[in-house]
Motif scaffolding. Structure first.
Motif, PDB file in Angstrom:
ATOM      1  N   ARG A 233      -3.160  15.712  -9.330  1.00  0.00           N
ATOM      2  CA  ARG A 233      -4.072  16.276 -10.564  1.00  0.00           C
ATOM      3  C   ARG A 233      -5.471  16.271 -10.487  1.00  0.00           C
ATOM      4  O   ARG A 233      -6.005  14.897 -10.035  1.00  0.00           O
ATOM      5  N   PRO A 234      -6.164  16.704 -11.154  1.00  0.00           N
ATOM      6  CA  PRO A 234      -7.849  16.593 -11.469  1.00  0.00           C
ATOM      7  C   PRO A 234      -7.870  15.271 -12.114  1.00  0.00           C
ATOM      8  O   PRO A 234      -7.044  14.897 -12.796  1.00  0.00           O
ATOM      9  N   PRO A 235      -8.916  14.567 -11.766  1.00  0.00           N
ATOM     10  CA  PRO A 235     -10.158  14.748 -11.091  1.00  0.00           C
ATOM     11  C   PRO A 235     -10.011  14.617  -9.419  1.00  0.00           C
ATOM     12  O   PRO A 235     -11.091  14.704  -8.874  1.00  0.00           O
ATOM     13  N   PHE A 236      -9.001  14.494  -9.001  1.00  0.00           N
ATOM     14  CA  PHE A 236      -8.835  14.096  -7.484  1.00  0.00           C
ATOM     15  C   PHE A 236      -9.106  15.400  -6.791  1.00  0.00           C
ATOM     16  O   PHE A 236      -8.790  16.501  -7.004  1.00  0.00           O
TER      17      PHE A 236
ATOM     18  N   ARG B 130      -2.858  18.091  -3.435  1.00  0.00           N
ATOM     19  CA  ARG B 130      -2.078  19.060  -4.138  1.00  0.00           C
ATOM     20  C   ARG B 130      -1.091  19.806  -2.764  1.00  0.00           C
ATOM     21  O   ARG B 130      -0.216  20.107  -2.958  1.00  0.00           O
ATOM     22  N   GLU B 131      -1.708  19.736  -1.634  1.00  0.00           N
ATOM     23  CA  GLU B 131      -0.725  20.014  -0.400  1.00  0.00           C
ATOM     24  C   GLU B 131      -0.089  18.798   0.346  1.00  0.00           C
ATOM     25  O   GLU B 131       0.478  19.291   1.086  1.00  0.00           O
ATOM     26  N   VAL B 132      -0.154  17.669  -0.358  1.00  0.00           N
ATOM     27  CA  VAL B 132       0.397  16.823   0.358  1.00  0.00           C
ATOM     28  C   VAL B 132       1.848  16.820   0.049  1.00  0.00           C
ATOM     29  O   VAL B 132       2.296  16.809  -1.002  1.00  0.00           O
ATOM     30  N   ASP B 133       2.710  16.627   1.086  1.00  0.00           N
ATOM     31  CA  ASP B 133       4.030  16.404   0.865  1.00  0.00           C
ATOM     32  C   ASP B 133       4.571  15.134   1.582  1.00  0.00           C
ATOM     33  O   ASP B 133       4.717  15.129   2.787  1.00  0.00           O
ATOM     34  N   LEU B 134       4.811  14.076   0.961  1.00  0.00           N
ATOM     35  CA  LEU B 134       4.932  12.858   1.401  1.00  0.00           C
ATOM     36  C   LEU B 134       6.433  12.871   2.335  1.00  0.00           C
ATOM     37  O   LEU B 134       6.628  11.988   3.155  1.00  0.00           O
ATOM     38  N   LEU B 135       7.149  13.786   2.319  1.00  0.00           N
ATOM     39  CA  LEU B 135       8.523  13.839   2.835  1.00  0.00           C
ATOM     40  C   LEU B 135       8.374  14.590   4.165  1.00  0.00           C
ATOM     41  O   LEU B 135       9.269  14.620   5.132  1.00  0.00           O
ATOM     42  N   ALA B 136       7.169  15.334   4.361  1.00  0.00           N
ATOM     43  CA  ALA B 136       7.059  16.150   5.576  1.00  0.00           C
ATOM     44  C   ALA B 136       7.073  15.156   6.918  1.00  0.00           C
ATOM     45  O   ALA B 136       6.267  14.151   6.984  1.00  0.00           O
ATOM     46  N   SER B 137       7.781  15.959   7.738  1.00  0.00           N
ATOM     47  CA  SER B 137       7.739  15.024   9.087  1.00  0.00           C
ATOM     48  C   SER B 137       6.479  15.606   9.898  1.00  0.00           C
ATOM     49  O   SER B 137       5.896  16.666   9.558  1.00  0.00           O
ATOM     50  N   LEU B 138       6.271  14.782  10.878  1.00  0.00           N
ATOM     51  CA  LEU B 138       5.176  15.207  11.918  1.00  0.00           C
ATOM     52  C   LEU B 138       5.582  15.144  13.494  1.00  0.00           C
ATOM     53  O   LEU B 138       5.869  14.306  13.896  1.00  0.00           O
ATOM     54  N   PRO B 139       5.662  16.287  13.886  1.00  0.00           N
ATOM     55  CA  PRO B 139       6.168  16.289  15.271  1.00  0.00           C
ATOM     56  C   PRO B 139       5.345  15.306  16.362  1.00  0.00           C
ATOM     57  O   PRO B 139       3.857  15.410  16.208  1.00  0.00           O
ATOM     58  N   GLY B 140       6.083  14.816  17.044  1.00  0.00           N
ATOM     59  CA  GLY B 140       5.382  13.978  17.997  1.00  0.00           C
ATOM     60  C   GLY B 140       4.791  12.421  17.571  1.00  0.00           C
ATOM     61  O   GLY B 140       4.615  11.762  18.245  1.00  0.00           O
ATOM     62  N   TRP B 141       5.064  12.293  16.412  1.00  0.00           N
ATOM     63  CA  TRP B 141       4.774  10.826  15.808  1.00  0.00           C
ATOM     64  C   TRP B 141       6.371  10.320  15.122  1.00  0.00           C
ATOM     65  O   TRP B 141       7.231  10.876  14.821  1.00  0.00           O
ATOM     66  N   GLU B 142       6.163   8.974  15.123  1.00  0.00           N
ATOM     67  CA  GLU B 142       6.999   8.271  14.428  1.00  0.00           C
ATOM     68  C   GLU B 142       6.733   7.543  13.242  1.00  0.00           C
ATOM     69  O   GLU B 142       5.571   7.218  13.270  1.00  0.00           O
ATOM     70  N   ARG B 143       7.448   7.787  12.068  1.00  0.00           N
ATOM     71  CA  ARG B 143       7.062   7.367  10.685  1.00  0.00           C
ATOM     72  C   ARG B 143       7.426   5.539  10.707  1.00  0.00           C
ATOM     73  O   ARG B 143       8.105   5.332  11.227  1.00  0.00           O
ATOM     74  N   LEU B 144       6.387   4.940   9.845  1.00  0.00           N
ATOM     75  CA  LEU B 144       6.343   3.508   9.453  1.00  0.00           C
ATOM     76  C   LEU B 144       7.843   3.431   9.131  1.00  0.00           C
ATOM     77  O   LEU B 144       8.171   4.097   7.897  1.00  0.00           O
TER      78      LEU B 144
ATOM     79  N   PHE C 143       0.931  -1.207   0.026  1.00  0.00           N
ATOM     80  CA  PHE C 143      -0.025   0.121  -0.077  1.00  0.00           C
ATOM     81  C   PHE C 143       0.998   1.275   0.161  1.00  0.00           C
ATOM     82  O   PHE C 143       0.636   2.323  -0.950  1.00  0.00           O
ATOM     83  N   VAL C 144       1.958   1.322   0.755  1.00  0.00           N
ATOM     84  CA  VAL C 144       2.805   2.423   0.880  1.00  0.00           C
ATOM     85  C   VAL C 144       3.358   2.433  -0.464  1.00  0.00           C
ATOM     86  O   VAL C 144       3.598   3.836  -0.831  1.00  0.00           O
ATOM     87  N   ASP C 145       3.950   1.850  -0.850  1.00  0.00           N
ATOM     88  CA  ASP C 145       4.790   1.515  -2.104  1.00  0.00           C
ATOM     89  C   ASP C 145       3.710   2.261  -3.436  1.00  0.00           C
ATOM     90  O   ASP C 145       4.254   3.161  -4.196  1.00  0.00           O
ATOM     91  N   SER C 146       2.430   1.733  -3.218  1.00  0.00           N
ATOM     92  CA  SER C 146       1.664   2.359  -4.246  1.00  0.00           C
ATOM     93  C   SER C 146       1.339   3.713  -4.100  1.00  0.00           C
ATOM     94  O   SER C 146       0.969   4.486  -5.113  1.00  0.00           O
ATOM     95  N   LEU C 147       1.278   4.166  -2.701  1.00  0.00           N
ATOM     96  CA  LEU C 147       0.844   5.424  -2.590  1.00  0.00           C
ATOM     97  C   LEU C 147       2.045   6.440  -2.998  1.00  0.00           C
ATOM     98  O   LEU C 147       1.723   7.282  -3.673  1.00  0.00           O
ATOM     99  N   PHE C 148       3.198   6.018  -2.764  1.00  0.00           N
ATOM    100  CA  PHE C 148       4.344   6.905  -3.322  1.00  0.00           C
ATOM    101  C   PHE C 148       4.423   6.877  -4.854  1.00  0.00           C
ATOM    102  O   PHE C 148       4.863   8.171  -5.084  1.00  0.00           O
ATOM    103  N   ALA C 149       4.015   5.810  -5.266  1.00  0.00           N
ATOM    104  CA  ALA C 149       4.376   5.742  -6.848  1.00  0.00           C
ATOM    105  C   ALA C 149       3.222   6.691  -7.606  1.00  0.00           C
ATOM    106  O   ALA C 149       3.273   7.123  -8.663  1.00  0.00           O
ATOM    107  N   ASN C 150       1.920   6.899  -6.838  1.00  0.00           N
ATOM    108  CA  ASN C 150       1.032   7.485  -7.419  1.00  0.00           C
ATOM    109  C   ASN C 150       0.819   8.958  -7.016  1.00  0.00           C
ATOM    110  O   ASN C 150      -0.370   9.469  -7.187  1.00  0.00           O
ATOM    111  N   ILE C 151       1.383   9.434  -6.089  1.00  0.00           N
ATOM    112  CA  ILE C 151       1.173  10.629  -5.421  1.00  0.00           C
ATOM    113  C   ILE C 151       0.793  11.667  -6.413  1.00  0.00           C
ATOM    114  O   ILE C 151       0.130  12.745  -6.218  1.00  0.00           O
TER     115      ILE C 151
END
Length: 321
Positions: A288-291, A296-310, A275-283
């Motif tokens: 782009r439309p029609p989604f 468009r605001e999503v940055d998969l590289l962004a970190s999240l304070p207080g959380w650890e990434r899978l 699932f993760v591989d597919s998400l990164f491949a299709n981000i």
């Protein structure tokens, strides 16, 4: 008769296919069960009132690939319950929750190791906190002692409203109506304000206008914690509710994709990895439309304070840096 004869072969093929499926459903082989279940990832989202429905629909459209990958969305009951379902409900592999749900569980202390058991895959779009009040309520501080609707218990709005007002030192009389009923109550004066979290514009709020005596209150962003970021609600989001050129200062909380932290090599963990591989491949496609524009605001590289990434997501992030 001639027309029927021309169509009969097609009908025959359809009937054979349906009968094959029905027979398979009655007597599934181990191979069929593995085929159907092996690539299916259960995704639990918020209620039907939230913007999660659109995001989940987009993930289905962009990621599904026959039996190799199938995202199966399930309507949940809000971020608090979604975490519980991710931990204990069979068939749930991934959950959409608000970033402040970790603050909630750490605050009540019922799941002391939650940060180890659940990890985030990616930070998605921010969702703005809307505080809609009657005209006589001039500021968020004026909510003290008043009747304020937080939304359905356990929902993302209920969660965030409780945390924010507690940190602002504001004590209110809480109601927990669903949004349609809450809007009716506030217009009739039964409640003084309502708090709802969602990606602006929220459809039901967009239907309001300033002639009904309701307005959006600004929220100060100081001292609320790492889960909240400064945000703005613009007149363009609610042209009938806000005067042209108006901007309401508020805060936003991130919607995030989370997964159970399976040990390496676990079959459920392998599904999540696909699932993760597919998400990164299709981000890029999702942006782009029609989604939904929020992709468009999503940055998969962004970190999240207080959380650890899978870990599997962290590996992909490291490769893209």
């Amino acid at each position: 008769m001639v027309a029927w004869q021309r169509k009969a072969p097609c009908l025959h093929v359809v009937l054979v296919m349906l009968l094959t499926l029905l027979v398979g459903a009655r007597e599934p082989s181990a191979q069929q069960q593995e085929l159907v279940n092996g690539g299916t990832v259960g995704l639990i989202i918020d209620s039907a009132e939230s913007s999660d429905v659109e995001l989940a629909s987009d993930l289905v459209a962009a990621l599904n690939d026959g039996y190799k990958m199938r995202v199966l969305p399930v309507l949940g009951q809000g971020s608090v319950r979604n975490v519980e379902d991710l931990l204990y409900l069979r068939g749930i592999d991934v959950a959409l929750v608000q970033a402040d749900v970790l603050d909630f569980y750490r605050g009540i202390g019922t799941l002391p190791e939650i940060g180890e058991r659940i990890r985030y895959i990616a930070k998605l779009a921010n969702e703005e906190v809307h505080v809609l009040a009657r005209q006589e309520v001039a500021s968020v501080q004026d909510l003290d002692g008043r009747r304020v609707n937080f939304g359905v218990e356990g929902s993302g709005s209920f969660l965030t409203a409780g945390i924010l007002l507690d940190r602002l030192g504001i004590d209110v009389n809480v109601t927990s109506f669903p949004l349609p009923k809450a809007l009716k109550e506030i217009e009739e004066g039964t409640i003084d304000a309502l708090i709802v979290v969602g990606a602006a514009p929220i459809g039901r709020l967009r239907q309001l206008d300033h002639d009904n005596g309701l307005h959006l209150l600004p929220i100060p962003d100081a001292g609320l914690g790492d889960s909240y970021q400064p945000a703005e609600i613009a007149a363009g989001d609610y042209p009938d509710l806000l005067e042209p050129g108006t901007v309401v200062k508020t805060v936003a909380v991130a919607k995030i994709l989370t997964a159970f932290n399976w040990p390496e090599g676990h079959p459920r963990g392998d599904k999540v990895k696909r699932f993760v591989d597919s998400l990164f491949a299709n981000i890029d496609r999702l942006a782009r439309p029609p989604f939904h524009p929020k992709w468009r605001e999503v940055d998969l590289l962004a970190s999240l304070p207080g959380w650890e990434r899978l870990s599997v997501a962290e590996t992909l992030v490291a490769e893209h840096r």
